[in-house]
Design an enzyme around this catalytic site. Sequence first.
Site, PDB file in Angstrom:
ATOM      1  N   HIS A 107      -1.462 -10.309 -19.942  1.00  0.00           N
ATOM      2  CA  HIS A 107      -1.172  -8.939 -19.533  1.00  0.00           C
ATOM      3  C   HIS A 107       0.299  -8.597 -19.755  1.00  0.00           C
ATOM      4  CE1 HIS A 107      -1.671  -5.153 -17.490  1.00  0.00           C
ATOM      5  NE2 HIS A 107      -0.845  -5.479 -16.515  1.00  0.00           N
ATOM      6  N   ASP A 167       2.440  -2.949   4.133  1.00  0.00           N
ATOM      7  CA  ASP A 167       3.663  -2.840   3.349  1.00  0.00           C
ATOM      8  C   ASP A 167       4.840  -3.048   4.280  1.00  0.00           C
ATOM      9  OD1 ASP A 167       5.475  -2.312   1.219  1.00  0.00           O
ATOM     10  OD2 ASP A 167       4.047  -0.893   0.348  1.00  0.00           O
ATOM     11  N   ARG A 215      -6.531   1.461 -21.473  1.00  0.00           N
ATOM     12  CA  ARG A 215      -5.692   2.000 -22.547  1.00  0.00           C
ATOM     13  C   ARG A 215      -6.399   1.884 -23.897  1.00  0.00           C
ATOM     14  NH1 ARG A 215      -0.290  -0.634 -20.084  1.00  0.00           N
ATOM     15  NH2 ARG A 215       0.596   1.225 -19.103  1.00  0.00           N
ATOM     16  N   ALA A 260       0.790  -1.237   0.000  1.00  0.00           N
ATOM     17  CA  ALA A 260       0.000   0.000   0.000  1.00  0.00           C
ATOM     18  C   ALA A 260       0.816   1.277   0.000  1.00  0.00           C
ATOM     19  CB  ALA A 260      -0.940   0.001   1.217  1.00  0.00           C
ATOM     20  N   ARG A 274       8.396  -7.406 -18.368  1.00  0.00           N
ATOM     21  CA  ARG A 274       7.644  -7.922 -17.218  1.00  0.00           C
ATOM     22  C   ARG A 274       8.264  -9.228 -16.733  1.00  0.00           C
ATOM     23  NH1 ARG A 274       3.586  -5.256 -20.099  1.00  0.00           N
ATOM     24  NH2 ARG A 274       2.220  -3.967 -18.813  1.00  0.00           N
ATOM     25  N   ASP A 313      -5.235  -2.679 -19.579  1.00  0.00           N
ATOM     26  CA  ASP A 313      -5.228  -2.888 -21.025  1.00  0.00           C
ATOM     27  C   ASP A 313      -6.549  -2.410 -21.640  1.00  0.00           C
ATOM     28  OD1 ASP A 313      -2.742  -4.174 -20.670  1.00  0.00           O
ATOM     29  OD2 ASP A 313      -3.765  -6.060 -20.225  1.00  0.00           O
ATOM     30  N   SER A 329       0.481  -7.344  -9.230  1.00  0.00           N
ATOM     31  CA  SER A 329       1.938  -7.512  -9.301  1.00  0.00           C
ATOM     32  C   SER A 329       2.343  -8.228 -10.583  1.00  0.00           C
ATOM     33  CB  SER A 329       2.436  -8.315  -8.099  1.00  0.00           C
ATOM     34  OG  SER A 329       2.014  -7.741  -6.885  1.00  0.00           O
ATOM     35  N   ASN A 330       3.252  -7.610 -11.312  1.00  0.00           N
ATOM     36  CA  ASN A 330       3.724  -8.202 -12.566  1.00  0.00           C
ATOM     37  C   ASN A 330       4.853  -9.208 -12.352  1.00  0.00           C
ATOM     38  OD1 ASN A 330       2.218  -7.242 -14.797  1.00  0.00           O
ATOM     39  ND2 ASN A 330       3.087  -5.195 -14.491  1.00  0.00           N
ATOM     40  N   GLY A 376       3.480   1.821  -1.945  1.00  0.00           N
ATOM     41  CA  GLY A 376       4.217   1.940  -3.191  1.00  0.00           C
ATOM     42  C   GLY A 376       3.582   2.885  -4.196  1.00  0.00           C
TER      43      GLY A 376
END
Length: 334
Positions: A180, A34, A154, A9, A88, A151, A119-120, A11
């Site tokens: 993603h 966090d 965008r 939280a 990624r 996505d 989270s990637n 970040g």
Amino acid sequence: MVKAVVLGAAGGIGQPLSLLLKSNPAVTELGLYDIVNAPGVAVDLSHIATPAKVQGYLPPDDGLKKVLTGADVVVIPAGIPRKPGMTRDDLFKINAGIVRDLATGIATTAPKAFVLVISNPVNSTVPIVAEVFKKHGVFDPKRIFGVTTLDVVRASTFVSEVLGDLSLTTSVTVPVVGGHSGVTIVPLLSQSSHPLPSGLQQSTVDDLINRIQFGGDEVVKAKDGAGSATLSMAYAGAEFAGKVIRALKGEKGIVAPTYVNLAADKVGGEALKKELGKDLEYFSAPVELGPNGVEKINGLGKITPAETVLVKAALPDLATNIEKGVTFVQVPKL
């Protein structure tokens, strides 16, 4: 009563995401966690005049267990951001361990919560969460989601730009399927609520597709090493979390693309696999949400030959990403 929890939280995504969730009147309790600064972020947000009670926790004194107790919706933006030249996939080594440990906390404290993974790399981190839940005997494919809403956001924005009218962004909807990251992101422009002009040059369409697929790179480059897509991702995460909360509270007919385990709807999932011609375990498709999570997985619908090519191109990367996440949890740590 809805308790939402943000893990990560403090970040770049976590703070604006927490702000947006605090602004959601359906959220009555907001838990922030966090490794640093979460209590300070919580106090800051607690001064905002909306109903949600906010509390922040750090790892000491069972902070993760405390924040997750009673959670209905858990959003995970935790991890390191992408930097210039970093894919990624490059994030995997660090973020995979972070997600695994957080998933363990959820599985043992709030196994019935809806888990929304930001989270990637999402194509791999969602399988990580699922495998952790399986190890703890609490896996429910209907309750674990990969957030691919950025996505969609965008695509709506960029299509509006091509149409020359940004006022359309709130009404343009473009289904985005696959995954993603990069070529796994497949915008179905033929199904846009606002069709592209028939005379549009193919090069313009190709550029639009590429921009949707690699929009994250555009942000990373523009921030010149100072971060990745944080504000737009927070907006997208809050949008999807809001839909999940509305469905949780009983609203019907909410459909949103999201990356899920296809076992969440055996009929819809199997039908989608046949459409794809590949036995994938995870895929982002339009999903109907309900009080128990995934109600129905919809198929691709009528797509063009060009879109069929894009879908086929996404499958090898998706399969590799999924396997990487599954293997990360299944292979014992040395």
